[in-house]
Design an enzyme around this catalytic site. Structure first.
Site, PDB file in Angstrom:
ATOM      1  N   ASN A  57       0.870  -1.183   0.000  1.00  0.00           N
ATOM      2  CA  ASN A  57       0.000   0.000   0.000  1.00  0.00           C
ATOM      3  C   ASN A  57       0.908   1.235   0.000  1.00  0.00           C
ATOM      4  OD1 ASN A  57      -1.811   2.030   0.517  1.00  0.00           O
ATOM      5  ND2 ASN A  57      -2.369   1.336   2.574  1.00  0.00           N
ATOM      6  N   TRP A  58       0.992   1.880  -1.157  1.00  0.00           N
ATOM      7  CA  TRP A  58       1.947   2.990  -1.286  1.00  0.00           C
ATOM      8  C   TRP A  58       1.404   4.298  -0.730  1.00  0.00           C
ATOM      9  CZ3 TRP A  58       3.771   1.751  -7.012  1.00  0.00           C
ATOM     10  CH2 TRP A  58       4.537   0.578  -6.976  1.00  0.00           C
ATOM     11  N   LYS A  59       0.162   4.322  -0.356  1.00  0.00           N
ATOM     12  CA  LYS A  59      -0.449   5.516   0.260  1.00  0.00           C
ATOM     13  C   LYS A  59      -0.189   6.767  -0.587  1.00  0.00           C
ATOM     14  CE  LYS A  59      -0.021   3.247   4.673  1.00  0.00           C
ATOM     15  NZ  LYS A  59      -0.007   3.336   6.117  1.00  0.00           N
ATOM     16  N   HIS A  87      -9.419   0.912   5.196  1.00  0.00           N
ATOM     17  CA  HIS A  87      -8.108   1.086   5.837  1.00  0.00           C
ATOM     18  C   HIS A  87      -8.296   1.991   7.056  1.00  0.00           C
ATOM     19  CE1 HIS A  87      -4.001   2.309   6.602  1.00  0.00           C
ATOM     20  NE2 HIS A  87      -3.637   1.232   5.936  1.00  0.00           N
ATOM     21  N   GLU A 140      -6.691   4.371   8.168  1.00  0.00           N
ATOM     22  CA  GLU A 140      -6.507   5.810   7.915  1.00  0.00           C
ATOM     23  C   GLU A 140      -7.762   6.422   7.293  1.00  0.00           C
ATOM     24  OE1 GLU A 140      -2.815   5.334   5.816  1.00  0.00           O
ATOM     25  OE2 GLU A 140      -1.854   4.784   7.701  1.00  0.00           O
ATOM     26  N   GLU A 157      -5.399  -5.463  10.579  1.00  0.00           N
ATOM     27  CA  GLU A 157      -4.387  -4.437  10.806  1.00  0.00           C
ATOM     28  C   GLU A 157      -4.674  -3.725  12.126  1.00  0.00           C
ATOM     29  OE1 GLU A 157      -2.435  -3.200   6.894  1.00  0.00           O
ATOM     30  OE2 GLU A 157      -4.142  -1.892   7.179  1.00  0.00           O
ATOM     31  N   GLY A 196       2.382   1.791  10.876  1.00  0.00           N
ATOM     32  CA  GLY A 196       3.340   2.892  10.733  1.00  0.00           C
ATOM     33  C   GLY A 196       4.041   3.265  12.032  1.00  0.00           C
ATOM     34  N   SER A 242       3.393  -2.713  10.444  1.00  0.00           N
ATOM     35  CA  SER A 242       4.845  -2.743  10.662  1.00  0.00           C
ATOM     36  C   SER A 242       5.491  -4.077  10.304  1.00  0.00           C
ATOM     37  CB  SER A 242       5.171  -2.341  12.110  1.00  0.00           C
ATOM     38  OG  SER A 242       4.755  -1.012  12.345  1.00  0.00           O
ATOM     39  N   GLY A 296       2.788  -1.372   4.378  1.00  0.00           N
ATOM     40  CA  GLY A 296       2.832   0.064   4.131  1.00  0.00           C
ATOM     41  C   GLY A 296       4.265   0.513   3.890  1.00  0.00           C
ATOM     42  N   GLY A 297       4.890   1.040   4.931  1.00  0.00           N
ATOM     43  CA  GLY A 297       6.235   1.637   4.829  1.00  0.00           C
ATOM     44  C   GLY A 297       7.238   0.784   4.062  1.00  0.00           C
TER      45      GLY A 297
HETATM   46  C1  PEP Z   1      -0.752  -0.123   6.255  1.00  0.00           C
HETATM   47  O1  PEP Z   1      -0.840   1.083   6.171  1.00  0.00           O
HETATM   48  O2  PEP Z   1      -1.628  -0.858   5.764  1.00  0.00           O
HETATM   49  C2  PEP Z   1       0.417  -0.662   6.949  1.00  0.00           C
HETATM   50  C3  PEP Z   1       0.375  -1.914   7.320  1.00  0.00           C
HETATM   51  O3  PEP Z   1       1.441   0.204   7.174  1.00  0.00           O
HETATM   52  P1  PEP Z   1       2.876  -0.159   7.838  1.00  0.00           P
HETATM   53  O4  PEP Z   1       3.367  -1.426   7.175  1.00  0.00           O
HETATM   54  O5  PEP Z   1       3.740   1.016   7.513  1.00  0.00           O
HETATM   55  O6  PEP Z   1       2.646  -0.348   9.288  1.00  0.00           O
END
Ligand code: PEP
Length: 248
Positions: A9-11, A93, A95, A161, A167, A206, A227-228
């Protein structure tokens, strides 16, 4: 059998050049032992799709509208995503839930619109730290799922999640994640028309190359929503290797 899936997920990140470079590197992965998916921002979708055409990397939207095409400024509907080559779309999600008011009903409506347009929804569920600390994790997740089960007819993907792990660099332990994944499977079998053991359930929060092995070795974890670490091709592809090695 549930095949491993790793989705990035490149956000809201990157210039078009950054994203093209990242896509080209990920596009070199010729794997059939794990499904690899990327979810770029809407403005980058077309360019990413062009680079990935001819590869088996899947394309997903990060969200979709609960409405059909029309006068909804700023929205992107499911059929636009499928027009651009997406096969999947992330909905719910944390966010979106936290910053944009996506409640359980809206998330379910979005999942339904995706389904109607032939996209497979990836429905995110998860508890806040306060909900976990007060022993309400399972209750919260069941409520999030129940809303979607009422609207959806076909199989979909679930991403567990925990909000406190996204994050933050603070992943759930493999045992914590496994407990929730197992519960989701059982709940789905009892409270929906779907067979929980057929559902693909991803863990997100994470995930990094150095914790992917232990998370993916859990029996009910079928891959990750990343994500990251998905913004770095080397880290992302290492996570894909872990999934291929430990799941299936
Ligand atoms: C996400 O935003 O779906 C996510 C899992 O982010 P991260 O891996 O950065 O925690």
């Amino acid at each position: 059998m549930r095949k491993a899936l790793v989705a990035g997920n490149w956000k809201m990140n990157g210039t078009i050049n950054d994203v093209k470079e990242l896509t080209s590197k990920i596009g070199l992965a010729e794997r059939t032992d794990v499904d690899i998916m990327v979810a770029p921002s809407f403005v980058h979708m077309h360019s990413v799709g062009e680079i990935l055409s001819g590869t088996n990397i899947l394309l997903a939207g990060q969200d979709c509208s609960e409405f059909d095409q029309g006068a909804f400024t700023g929205e992107t509907c499911a059929d636009m995503l499928s027009d651009l080559g997406c096969t999947h779309v992330i909905v719910g999600h944390s966010e979106r839930r936290q910053f944009f008011g996506d409640d359980n009903k809206r998330v379910a409506n979005k999942a339904r619109k995706a389904e109607i347009e032939g996209l497979c929804p990836i429905v995110c569920v998860g508890e806040t730290l306060e909900e976990r600390d007060s022993g309400r994790t399972i209750e919260v997740i069941e409520r999030q799922l129940c809303a979607v089960f009422k609207m959806i007819q076909n199989k979909f993907i679930i991403a567990y999640e925990p909000v406190w792990a996204i994050g933050t660099g603070k992943s759930a332990t493999p045992e914590m994640a496994q407990e929730v994944h197992q519960n989701i499977r059982q709940y789905s079998t009892v409270h929906s028309h779907l067979n929980g053991s057929d559902l693909r359930i991803l863990y997100g929060g994470s995930v990094k190359p150095d914790n992917a092995d232990e998370l993916f070795s859990m029996p009910d974890i079928d891959g990750g929503l990343i994500g990251g670490a998905s913004l770095d091709s080397e880290s992302f592809l290492k996570i894909c290797c872990s999934a291929a090695k430990l799941i299936n």
